[in-house]
Design an enzyme around this catalytic site. Structure first.
Site, PDB file in Angstrom:
ATOM      1  N   HIS A   1      43.111  61.309  85.608  1.00  0.00           N
ATOM      2  CA  HIS A   1      41.669  61.183  85.359  1.00  0.00           C
ATOM      3  C   HIS A   1      41.411  60.930  83.877  1.00  0.00           C
ATOM      4  O   HIS A   1      40.597  60.084  83.515  1.00  0.00           O
ATOM      5  CB  HIS A   1      40.914  62.420  85.838  1.00  0.00           C
ATOM      6  CG  HIS A   1      39.433  62.277  85.729  1.00  0.00           C
ATOM      7  ND1 HIS A   1      38.710  62.763  84.668  1.00  0.00           N
ATOM      8  CD2 HIS A   1      38.540  61.672  86.552  1.00  0.00           C
ATOM      9  CE1 HIS A   1      37.437  62.471  84.843  1.00  0.00           C
ATOM     10  NE2 HIS A   1      37.302  61.811  85.976  1.00  0.00           N
ATOM     11  N   CYS A   2      42.089  61.646  83.010  1.00  0.00           N
ATOM     12  CA  CYS A   2      41.906  61.464  81.562  1.00  0.00           C
ATOM     13  C   CYS A   2      42.207  60.028  81.138  1.00  0.00           C
ATOM     14  O   CYS A   2      41.500  59.461  80.303  1.00  0.00           O
ATOM     15  CB  CYS A   2      42.792  62.423  80.787  1.00  0.00           C
ATOM     16  SG  CYS A   2      42.263  64.139  80.850  1.00  0.00           S
ATOM     17  N   LEU A   3      43.250  59.443  81.720  1.00  0.00           N
ATOM     18  CA  LEU A   3      43.610  58.073  81.353  1.00  0.00           C
ATOM     19  C   LEU A   3      42.496  57.085  81.660  1.00  0.00           C
ATOM     20  O   LEU A   3      42.307  56.107  80.945  1.00  0.00           O
ATOM     21  CB  LEU A   3      44.881  57.643  82.086  1.00  0.00           C
ATOM     22  CG  LEU A   3      46.181  58.264  81.595  1.00  0.00           C
ATOM     23  CD1 LEU A   3      47.323  57.874  82.531  1.00  0.00           C
ATOM     24  CD2 LEU A   3      46.487  57.846  80.176  1.00  0.00           C
TER      25      LEU A   3
ATOM     26  N   GLN B   1      39.419  57.602  81.349  1.00  0.00           N
ATOM     27  CA  GLN B   1      38.285  57.860  80.464  1.00  0.00           C
ATOM     28  C   GLN B   1      38.532  57.366  79.046  1.00  0.00           C
ATOM     29  O   GLN B   1      37.681  57.499  78.178  1.00  0.00           O
ATOM     30  CB  GLN B   1      37.979  59.368  80.421  1.00  0.00           C
ATOM     31  CG  GLN B   1      37.770  59.997  81.786  1.00  0.00           C
ATOM     32  CD  GLN B   1      36.675  59.331  82.580  1.00  0.00           C
ATOM     33  OE1 GLN B   1      35.540  59.245  82.116  1.00  0.00           O
ATOM     34  NE2 GLN B   1      37.003  58.844  83.773  1.00  0.00           N
TER      35      GLN B   1
END
Length: 161
Positions: free
Chosen positions: A151-153, A155
């Site tokens: 998920h972080c990637l 963003q």
């Protein structure tokens, strides 16, 4: 003050405040590493049963906060607990490895896995939460070195030349 801003600009009249994020999270506790809505009244939240682990007490506090919280209709939340993988450490630094850092797509849910005994259980739990989507584990032990996973990637702001 934040709640007023959230309501005024985002229409969010109900805010749920959690405590600290997991150990190793360089963002001071982004919610995508600890607790995620999977529908309008159900959240998955990571828990650490090992009382000796640094994450145990802070994640237990977040569960307590979620149990006291209410959804947008004033009803109790359905809380689904996700396990944490064993600590992932790189060059002496604990990294923020969490199954909660999944990405919800149109037909699939991409879930970070860490070659850990808890991988299978986390995938099973999330498959129950997303019965109309295929839940797919993506090996992320190497990704988490960047202090985030799937998920972080998504963003990340693109690099500029």
């Amino acid at each position: 003050d934040y709640e007023s801003i959230f309501e005024c600009y985002l229409g969010a009249g109900n805010v749920i405040w959690l405590g600290k994020g997991i150990v190793g999270d360089d963002t001071h506790g982004h919610v995508d590493d600890i607790t995620r809505f999977v529908n309008s009244n159900t959240v998955v939240t990571v828990v650490e049963p090992n009382k000796k682990d640094e994450n145990h007490a802070l994640l237990k506090d977040n569960v307590k906060r979620l149990k006291a919280a209410r959804d947008q209709d004033g009803k109790q939340l359905n809380i689904v607990e996700l396990p944490m993988p064993r600590p992932v450490v790189f060059e002496g630094q604990r990294l923020p490895a969490s199954y909660a850092n999944f990405l919800i797509c149109n037909k699939v849910v991409l879930v970070p896995v860490f070659n850990d005994v808890a991988d299978k259980e986390a995938l099973r739990i999330l498959q129950e939460c997303f019965p109309t989507r295929e839940v797919v584990g993506i090996y992320a032990r190497d990704l988490v070195w960047g202090l985030g996973t799937i998920h972080c990637l998504t963003q990340q702001e693109p690099a500029r030349a």
